[in-house]
Design a protein around this motif. Sequence first.
Motif, PDB file in Angstrom:
ATOM      1  N   MET A   1       8.993 -20.057   9.399  1.00  0.00           N
ATOM      2  CA  MET A   1       8.548 -19.487  10.676  1.00  0.00           C
ATOM      3  C   MET A   1       9.097 -20.266  11.875  1.00  0.00           C
ATOM      4  O   MET A   1       9.154 -19.739  12.985  1.00  0.00           O
ATOM      5  N   LEU A   2       9.506 -21.532  11.645  1.00  0.00           N
ATOM      6  CA  LEU A   2      10.117 -22.306  12.735  1.00  0.00           C
ATOM      7  C   LEU A   2      11.431 -21.650  13.173  1.00  0.00           C
ATOM      8  O   LEU A   2      11.764 -21.610  14.343  1.00  0.00           O
ATOM      9  N   TRP A   3      12.162 -21.131  12.175  1.00  0.00           N
ATOM     10  CA  TRP A   3      13.429 -20.458  12.482  1.00  0.00           C
ATOM     11  C   TRP A   3      13.148 -19.092  13.134  1.00  0.00           C
ATOM     12  O   TRP A   3      13.867 -18.682  14.030  1.00  0.00           O
TER      13      TRP A   3
ATOM     14  N   ASP B   1       1.001 -18.372   4.329  1.00  0.00           N
ATOM     15  CA  ASP B   1       0.378 -18.796   5.579  1.00  0.00           C
ATOM     16  C   ASP B   1       1.457 -19.031   6.629  1.00  0.00           C
ATOM     17  O   ASP B   1       2.225 -19.981   6.544  1.00  0.00           O
ATOM     18  N   ASP B   2       1.501 -18.139   7.624  1.00  0.00           N
ATOM     19  CA  ASP B   2       2.540 -18.232   8.656  1.00  0.00           C
ATOM     20  C   ASP B   2       2.564 -19.575   9.373  1.00  0.00           C
ATOM     21  O   ASP B   2       3.602 -19.978   9.886  1.00  0.00           O
ATOM     22  N   THR B   3       1.421 -20.268   9.439  1.00  0.00           N
ATOM     23  CA  THR B   3       1.435 -21.556  10.132  1.00  0.00           C
ATOM     24  C   THR B   3       1.795 -22.705   9.203  1.00  0.00           C
ATOM     25  O   THR B   3       1.913 -23.839   9.650  1.00  0.00           O
ATOM     26  N   ALA B   4       1.960 -22.421   7.896  1.00  0.00           N
ATOM     27  CA  ALA B   4       2.391 -23.470   6.968  1.00  0.00           C
ATOM     28  C   ALA B   4       3.802 -23.197   6.464  1.00  0.00           C
ATOM     29  O   ALA B   4       4.439 -24.080   5.899  1.00  0.00           O
ATOM     30  N   ASN B   5       4.282 -21.982   6.668  1.00  0.00           N
ATOM     31  CA  ASN B   5       5.613 -21.595   6.187  1.00  0.00           C
ATOM     32  C   ASN B   5       6.691 -22.138   7.135  1.00  0.00           C
ATOM     33  O   ASN B   5       6.812 -21.683   8.269  1.00  0.00           O
ATOM     34  N   PRO B   6       7.488 -23.114   6.674  1.00  0.00           N
ATOM     35  CA  PRO B   6       8.481 -23.713   7.580  1.00  0.00           C
ATOM     36  C   PRO B   6       9.523 -22.704   8.048  1.00  0.00           C
ATOM     37  O   PRO B   6      10.147 -22.901   9.086  1.00  0.00           O
TER      38      PRO B   6
ATOM     39  N   LEU C   1      10.622 -18.342  14.988  1.00  0.00           N
ATOM     40  CA  LEU C   1      10.214 -18.654  16.355  1.00  0.00           C
ATOM     41  C   LEU C   1      11.436 -18.906  17.238  1.00  0.00           C
ATOM     42  O   LEU C   1      11.561 -18.396  18.345  1.00  0.00           O
ATOM     43  N   ASN C   2      12.360 -19.709  16.704  1.00  0.00           N
ATOM     44  CA  ASN C   2      13.595 -20.015  17.432  1.00  0.00           C
ATOM     45  C   ASN C   2      14.433 -18.743  17.609  1.00  0.00           C
ATOM     46  O   ASN C   2      15.033 -18.530  18.661  1.00  0.00           O
TER      47      ASN C   2
ATOM     48  N   ARG D   1      22.156 -23.147  12.655  1.00  0.00           N
ATOM     49  CA  ARG D   1      20.747 -22.948  13.030  1.00  0.00           C
ATOM     50  C   ARG D   1      20.552 -21.641  13.759  1.00  0.00           C
ATOM     51  O   ARG D   1      19.600 -20.913  13.511  1.00  0.00           O
TER      52      ARG D   1
ATOM     53  N   GLN E   1      15.409 -28.410   1.949  1.00  0.00           N
ATOM     54  CA  GLN E   1      14.696 -28.920   3.128  1.00  0.00           C
ATOM     55  C   GLN E   1      15.096 -28.123   4.356  1.00  0.00           C
ATOM     56  O   GLN E   1      15.126 -28.661   5.471  1.00  0.00           O
TER      57      GLN E   1
ATOM     58  N   TYR F   1      13.298 -20.413   2.923  1.00  0.00           N
ATOM     59  CA  TYR F   1      13.178 -21.867   2.998  1.00  0.00           C
ATOM     60  C   TYR F   1      13.111 -22.397   1.581  1.00  0.00           C
ATOM     61  O   TYR F   1      12.176 -22.107   0.843  1.00  0.00           O
TER      62      TYR F   1
END
Lengths: 257, 106
Positions: free
Chosen positions: A51-53, A44-49, A55-56, A125, A206, A201
Amino acid sequence: MRFLGAIATALLVVGAVGAAEIPLAERRSGYSFMKPDTKTMQDDDTANPGMLWVLNGETLWNRKTSAADKACADCHGNARASMKGVAARYPAFDKATGRPIDLEQRINSCRTNHQQATPLPFESRELLSLTAFVARQSQGAPIETGADPQLAPFVAKGRELYMQRQGQLNLGCANCHDDNWDKRLAGAAITQGHPTGYPLYRLEWQSLGSLQRRLRACITGIRAQAHDYGAPELVELELYLMSRARGMAMEAPAVRP
Amino acid sequence: MASALINVPAKAKRGDIIEIKTLMSHIMESGYRHKASGEAVPRDIITSFTCHFNGAEIFRADLFPAIAANPFFSFFTTATESGKFEFEWIGDKGFSETASASISVE
């Protein structure tokens, strides 16, 4: 401690039988060893952390940087088209240095040569974000690393490192990941070690991390001296592992326990 | 790189139960760890998360040091009317982030 010692001894005994490569039909991604909730998190792209990277990374891809005042996008355009399948071919042969380089090193060489920017530190990062963004464009694509004949001697060196016993526990990668991947080590699954999802991830970290970080952790785990980030040995290992996983689907950014 | 991933359905029928999912980028440093030099790493966590729908609070959570990095929330609500969800994360060191998402209810 005694328990771990017993495991190490058991592995040494089993390892003595000798490393046999895993047949193509039995190759399994680390994903298939995970519990359903961790699988759901990755899928799930909206639960996969991770995806935050990603996005950045997309923001950084479009941001003009340093002296040349150029963004990645100024040369490469829309990454969704231009970077599709690219990560599935890395590490790749670099003509300038006559050696294989991984995706992180390619991004940094692009920064140095074309953007006149300073290279980003490993595991920063920014570098993880850009790598994750590029790798995300290959999700689902089959791994093709190692097809270039110029890479053959480096693949062979990587394989040698993979087989080589080292450290205080006197273990090689193959002793776990070829010979014992169907077993468990202190409650955790021993996987086949196919790097299909990097950068990924790890819940334990973490954070997102590179394949080099994972390899260094494994090498420290067998109580050997880990190579520095960017060391030729690590890149050769990455190259061998990716070519060993040829044909498997890219999952980046994956989630692992 | 503070950024949020929000998942709210764009459309719903009146009376539907909908799921809202949010993921916020944050290190969630517990304050219980030490550096190699022995110094304590100061606590840096998100302490509160709220969700308002058309101005009314519909969900709130307090966060504590044991919560993992990049906190993920999933919760349910009943779709009653079209409007806007507003999310807010507040934390240590003046951390404050907002995000919003709209839904049309038929």
